[in-house]
Write a protein that holds these residues in place. Structure first.
Motif, PDB file in Angstrom:
ATOM      1  N   THR A  23       0.827  -1.203   0.000  1.00 22.26           N
ATOM      2  CA  THR A  23       0.000   0.000   0.000  1.00 22.26           C
ATOM      3  C   THR A  23       0.865   1.259   0.000  1.00 22.26           C
ATOM      4  N   ALA A  24       1.908   1.270   0.821  1.00 25.68           N
ATOM      5  CA  ALA A  24       2.792   2.431   0.914  1.00 25.68           C
ATOM      6  C   ALA A  24       3.535   2.680  -0.398  1.00 25.68           C
ATOM      7  N   ALA A  26       2.522   1.905  -3.374  1.00 22.12           N
ATOM      8  CA  ALA A  26       1.595   2.222  -4.466  1.00 22.12           C
ATOM      9  C   ALA A  26       1.537   3.723  -4.736  1.00 22.12           C
ATOM     10  N   GLU A  27       2.045   4.529  -3.804  1.00 24.27           N
ATOM     11  CA  GLU A  27       2.034   5.978  -3.962  1.00 24.27           C
ATOM     12  C   GLU A  27       3.105   6.473  -4.932  1.00 24.27           C
ATOM     13  N   PHE A  28       4.046   5.597  -5.293  1.00 23.80           N
ATOM     14  CA  PHE A  28       5.164   6.008  -6.144  1.00 23.80           C
ATOM     15  C   PHE A  28       4.999   5.469  -7.571  1.00 23.80           C
ATOM     16  N   LYS A 216       6.564  12.976   7.342  1.00 27.34           N
ATOM     17  CA  LYS A 216       5.977  12.255   6.220  1.00 27.34           C
ATOM     18  C   LYS A 216       5.798  10.765   6.506  1.00 27.34           C
TER      19      LYS A 216
END
Length: 229
Positions: A23-24, A26-28, A216
């Motif tokens: 999940t983390a 997937a932001e990139f 962050k």
């Protein structure tokens, strides 16, 4: 808590950490895709708990297959780490120098690849999962990873090691081969033998988060901590 219940708790916790990692990340905007396997070498590292996770989640022929592939690969050299991620953090805190470690991709590809596709992809260790790039590695000859993404992957590496503190860390293929001989359990050594080229997992001495990434990553760190607790 019985050993079986404790074992299942560790396995389920690791699975939750893997899911949170996906999940983390997937932001990139990573360029990694199916059959993109340049980083899939015989030099991947893992913890003993991750080996137990693989063996627990695979059944029948799939489990028999992973026990045979490392030996069949016949690599004469593999990366064997001198220290863990948390060991590196501890050395930095204490102002100690860390040894340079030789790691050459030319030593061989991962024996679990078939036509550029990972045959154990759903259960692969974190050492595989953290290898990502925002540009195709074949175009530049190296991975391109945002600094924040590197910080996040380091955080996950530290927590996975922390979860298996007292266990072992080493080359993924080495640990798989020894696990076949029942030398490993979910927390490392069983006392039935010694494994060369491994090092003990440590608890987190301090998270390696640059000042500019503290805010962050604050929520992420809290989320991982709640999973482990």
């Amino acid at each position: 808590m019985t050993d079986i219940i404790k074992f299942n708790k560790f396995i389920n916790t690791l699975g939750e950490i893997y899911a949170l990692f996906d999940t983390a990340m997937a932001e990139f905007p990573f360029a990694c895709a199916k059959q993109c396997s340049d980083c899939c070498t015989c030099n991947v590292t893992a913890t003993g708990l991750e080996i137990a996770y693989i063996q627990h989640r695979l059944k029948g022929r799939a489990l028999d297959d992973i026990r045979l592939r490392p030996a069949r690969a016949g690599q004469s050299r593999r990366f064997r780490p001198l220290q863990t991620t948390n060991g590196f953090a501890l050395a930095c805190m204490e102002g100690r120098d860390t040894d340079e470690e030789e790691n050459d991709p030319s030593w061989g590809i991962c024996p679990f690849l078939e036509d550029g596709i990972c045959t154990i992809y759903p259960v692969r260790p974190l050492g595989c999962r953290v290898m990502m790039s925002t540009t195709p590695c074949r175009q530049t000859g190296q991975a391109d990873m945002p600094f924040l993404a590197l910080t996040i992957t380091t955080i996950f590496m530290q927590f996975v090691e922390h979860l298996d503190a007292g266990g072992v860390y080493g080359n993924f293929l080495d640990l798989l081969e020894h696990a076949e001989n029942n030398i490993l359990d979910c927390n490392g050594l069983t006392g039935k033998g010694n494994i060369s080229g491994i090092t003990p997992n440590l608890k987190i001495p301090a998270l390696m988060i640059p000042p500019e990434h503290v805010e962050k990553t604050r929520n992420l760190v809290q989320s991982i901590g709640s999973i482990i607790r």
